[in-house]
Enzyme design. Structure first.
Site, mmCIF file in Angstrom:
data_model
loop_
_atom_site.group_PDB
_atom_site.id
_atom_site.type_symbol
_atom_site.label_atom_id
_atom_site.label_comp_id
_atom_site.label_asym_id
_atom_site.label_seq_id
_atom_site.Cartn_x
_atom_site.Cartn_y
_atom_site.Cartn_z
ATOM 1 N N LEU A 74 -46.061 5.446 115.608
ATOM 2 C CA LEU A 74 -46.040 4.821 114.288
ATOM 3 C C LEU A 74 -45.866 5.877 113.222
ATOM 4 C CD1 LEU A 74 -49.265 2.732 114.886
ATOM 5 C CD2 LEU A 74 -46.930 1.882 115.076
ATOM 6 N N SER A 112 -44.152 15.804 107.898
ATOM 7 C CA SER A 112 -45.001 14.952 108.721
ATOM 8 C C SER A 112 -46.170 15.704 109.324
ATOM 9 C CB SER A 112 -44.177 14.340 109.863
ATOM 10 O OG SER A 112 -43.157 13.517 109.349
ATOM 11 N N VAL A 123 -49.635 8.720 115.740
ATOM 12 C CA VAL A 123 -49.587 8.305 114.341
ATOM 13 C C VAL A 123 -49.025 9.462 113.516
ATOM 14 C CG1 VAL A 123 -50.938 7.574 112.346
ATOM 15 C CG2 VAL A 123 -51.526 6.729 114.631
ATOM 16 N N GLU A 124 -47.904 9.212 112.885
ATOM 17 C CA GLU A 124 -47.257 10.179 111.999
ATOM 18 C C GLU A 124 -47.569 9.768 110.565
ATOM 19 O OE1 GLU A 124 -42.673 11.597 110.891
ATOM 20 O OE2 GLU A 124 -43.028 10.282 112.593
ATOM 21 N N ILE A 125 -48.081 10.709 109.778
ATOM 22 C CA ILE A 125 -48.353 10.463 108.363
ATOM 23 C C ILE A 125 -47.416 11.390 107.610
ATOM 24 C CG2 ILE A 125 -50.070 10.380 106.551
ATOM 25 C CD1 ILE A 125 -52.172 10.360 108.907
#
Length: 130
Positions: A74, A112, A123-125
């Site tokens: 995500l 990222s 989980v990529e922020i």
């Protein structure tokens, strides 16, 4: 007749423990938890989208064949710079597995930071600010 879609409305994540996952996404990513519909279903709301949490082995859901906890990647975007993302994750006790690193998002270059949720989903922020 040809058509195109406008945007992503929601996704469904298969999870081992709905309450643990909901709490993590609320605490770490600031999403709002909402119960809805029959059987006290739970969604995580943010912006104009949501994530529905489907406990594994749940009955009454149409879902992808072979849907399992921890099989999703995500990417979420934020206006916060990557250094602040890392500080926040560390404060929440979440281990950064990669980043900051340069990637290409839907709108161009971004920076990222990667971690895992309680089920092992990647989980990529990401931030377009850097």
């Amino acid at each position: 007749m040809r058509f195109t879609v406008d945007r992503l409305d929601h996704i469904v994540l298969t999870v081992r423990d709905r309450d643990v996952s909901a709490s993590w996404y609320q605490r770490v990513l600031g999403m709002d938890i909402e119960e809805y519909g029959r059987n006290n279903r739970v969604s995580l709301n943010f912006g104009g989208q949501k994530i529905n949490l489907r406990p594994e082995s749940s009955e009454g859901w149409q879902t992808a064949e072979g849907a399992q906890p921890g099989t999703s990647d995500l990417c979420f975007t934020t206006a916060i710079e990557s250094a602040h993302i890392i500080q926040h994750l560390e404060k929440c006790g979440v281990r950064v597995v990669e980043g900051p690193t340069s990637r290409i998002g839907a709108l161009g270059p971004l920076t990222s930071v990667y971690c895992h949720d309680p089920d092992g989903n990647l989980v990529e922020i990401a931030s377009y600010k850097g």
